[in-house]
Design a protein around this motif. Structure first.
Motif, PDB file in Angstrom:
ATOM      1  N   SER A 260       0.837  -1.200   0.000  1.00 33.17           N
ATOM      2  CA  SER A 260       0.000   0.000   0.000  1.00 33.17           C
ATOM      3  C   SER A 260       0.873   1.250   0.000  1.00 33.17           C
ATOM      4  O   SER A 260       2.045   1.215   0.383  1.00 33.17           O
ATOM      5  CB  SER A 260      -0.926   0.009   1.220  1.00 33.17           C
ATOM      6  N   ASP A 261       0.289   2.370  -0.403  1.00 35.97           N
ATOM      7  CA  ASP A 261       1.047   3.613  -0.553  1.00 35.97           C
ATOM      8  C   ASP A 261       1.586   4.155   0.766  1.00 35.97           C
ATOM      9  O   ASP A 261       2.517   4.961   0.772  1.00 35.97           O
ATOM     10  CB  ASP A 261       0.172   4.686  -1.213  1.00 35.97           C
ATOM     11  N   ASP A 262       0.994   3.747   1.882  1.00 32.88           N
ATOM     12  CA  ASP A 262       1.433   4.285   3.172  1.00 32.88           C
ATOM     13  C   ASP A 262       2.489   3.403   3.846  1.00 32.88           C
ATOM     14  O   ASP A 262       2.796   3.590   5.020  1.00 32.88           O
ATOM     15  CB  ASP A 262       0.236   4.462   4.116  1.00 32.88           C
ATOM     16  N   GLN A 263       3.042   2.452   3.096  1.00 29.13           N
ATOM     17  CA  GLN A 263       4.077   1.582   3.639  1.00 29.13           C
ATOM     18  C   GLN A 263       5.277   1.540   2.703  1.00 29.13           C
ATOM     19  O   GLN A 263       5.131   1.691   1.483  1.00 29.13           O
ATOM     20  CB  GLN A 263       3.549   0.154   3.828  1.00 29.13           C
ATOM     21  N   PRO A 264       6.481   1.327   3.260  1.00 30.90           N
ATOM     22  CA  PRO A 264       7.657   1.146   2.402  1.00 30.90           C
ATOM     23  C   PRO A 264       7.505  -0.123   1.572  1.00 30.90           C
ATOM     24  O   PRO A 264       6.827  -1.070   1.978  1.00 30.90           O
ATOM     25  CB  PRO A 264       8.814   1.010   3.400  1.00 30.90           C
ATOM     26  N   THR A 265       8.124  -0.138   0.414  1.00 33.62           N
ATOM     27  CA  THR A 265       8.087  -1.341  -0.401  1.00 33.62           C
ATOM     28  C   THR A 265       8.944  -2.425   0.236  1.00 33.62           C
ATOM     29  O   THR A 265       9.765  -2.160   1.122  1.00 33.62           O
ATOM     30  CB  THR A 265       8.565  -1.049  -1.836  1.00 33.62           C
ATOM     31  N   TYR A 266       8.757  -3.671  -0.181  1.00 32.34           N
ATOM     32  CA  TYR A 266       9.512  -4.786   0.385  1.00 32.34           C
ATOM     33  C   TYR A 266      11.015  -4.597   0.145  1.00 32.34           C
ATOM     34  O   TYR A 266      11.434  -3.980  -0.835  1.00 32.34           O
ATOM     35  CB  TYR A 266       9.073  -6.106  -0.246  1.00 32.34           C
TER      36      TYR A 266
END
Length: 392
Positions: free
Chosen positions: A75-81
């Motif tokens: 999601s946009d509110d989390q850093p990517t993996y």
């Protein structure tokens, strides 16, 4: 690797490889995907400098030079993996969810000072390791046959990633080294790294036999540039054998490089004994969002509460000395706060929060108390900006 070993044992090559019957395929590394939920968890990973993190899967070929990859599941509110390969016995950081993607067997292909390589605690000939890796690449359709078919010794020789990384300086009217930035050279799950010196040169800490993917992460222990919401600013360079030289000018990466230089100078070079904007780095490192906009830059630590950055930099399109100076200016605000947090918060309240709470119109007329508070804050930052920028 087990299938590759079986193929070698069945082939005529086994007669030339005396130790092939003794080799054991055991797990040497773990291929992991970390799933940080916020900037704090991302910083937990950043504390460990032995973790070589990538924001894209390592078992995919990079076909295009670019900026960053964002997993569509996130999601946009989390850093990517974040992906990495670590030694099987390494302790993992606590507090960040992760997933084991695969157990890996990674032979030591470097063998800098010996004709033997050490794998799983045992010594094997470099010829055996080379043959095993080649066969594993062949059966997975990843072997460069053009290189493999060359019979010359030079074509299979080991090479060390190196080169020069520079950015254009408008004042000096020449390219200057991007001192302190880390260059990474990766071939599948193995990465070698090197830091750029003042003259722009770098040399990585290991060697490869075949092409490697070059890349740059615009961060260090004390600070990190961001491109987009919670995405680290990166540059995925070419896949090649041999030196990677890069002269950056008039593009997004030149913008990043100039911002990086300013932050690196403030934290690691000349700063007249000024307190660092962050004492600890890692969990407390300063984040700088390099926006493709030109306007009023700002420092506001509170933005991190909702996924923002400490510094919002809007110097896109400015000459390099102004980009550098603006970065120093905003870092100076962070440093000012780090000297006396309570006093700085009081100045912020009087200068900005109290006057701006009623309306945007009232924000333009802060009154005598608010104007004095703003003057103190800006005088400090502007003085530091002038002094440190003139040291370049």
């Amino acid at each position: 690797m087990k299938k590759a070993l079986d193929n070698l044992k069945k082939s005529n090559a086994s007669s030339k490889l005396s130790s092939i019957k003794d080799i054991e395929i055991t797990t040497t590394h773990l291929y992991l995907r970390f799933k940080p939920k916020n900037q704090e968890e991302l910083n937990i990973l950043a504390i460990d400098s032995t973790l070589v993190l990538y924001d894209y899967p390592l078992d995919y070929e990079i076909t295009e030079i670019g900026y960053y990859y964002r997993d569509p599941e996130v999601s946009d509110d989390q850093p990517t993996y974040q992906y990495c390969a670590i030694p099987v016995d390494k302790k993992l950081p606590k507090g960040v969810e992760y997933e084991l993607i695969a157990n890996l067997f990674i032979p030591d292909e470097d063998n800098v000072d010996s004709t033997e390589g050490k794998t799983s605690g045992k010594l094997y000939s470099s010829d055996l390791i080379d043959s095993l890796v080649d066969e594993a690449l062949r059966i997975t359709n990843n072997l460069d046959m053009a290189l493999h078919n060359k019979s010359s010794k030079v074509s299979a020789s080991k090479w060390r990633p190196a080169g020069k990384i520079k950015v254009w300086d408008d004042v000096q009217n020449t390219f200057v080294g991007v001192e302190g930035v880390q260059v990474r050279a990766r071939r599948w799950f193995t990465t070698h790294r090197g830091f750029v010196k003042a003259d722009g040169s770098y040399s990585c800490d290991g060697r490869f036999r075949r092409d490697a993917n070059y890349s740059i992460d615009w961060d260090r222990h004390y600070f990190a540039l961001q491109d987009g919401l919670l995405n680290g600013a990166t540059y995925n360079g070419p896949k090649k054998r041999g030196n990677w030289d890069l002269n950056l000018k008039d593009d997004k990466q030149a913008y990043y490089a100039t911002i990086f230089l300013a932050a690196h100078d403030y934290f690691y070079r000349h700063n007249y004994g000024l307190r660092k904007p962050s004492n600890t780095g890692g969990l407390g490192r300063i984040t700088i969002k390099a926006r493709e906009a030109n306007g009023k830059s700002s420092h506001a630590e509170a933005r991190k509460l909702y996924g923002g950055s400490d510094i919002s930099l809007k110097a896109w399109g400015d000459p390099s000395h102004l980009v550098y100076g603006t970065t120093i200016h905003e870092l100076a605000h962070a440093s000012h706060k780090n000297i006396d947090r309570d006093a700085y918060i009081d100045l912020t309240w009087k200068g900005w929060i109290s006057p701006c709470t009623p309306s945007s119109e009232s924000c333009d007329h802060p009154g005598p108390t608010g104007a004095d508070a703003r003057r103190v804050m800006e005088t400090w930052a502007t003085t530091v900006e002038i002094v440190l920028t003139n040291l370049r």
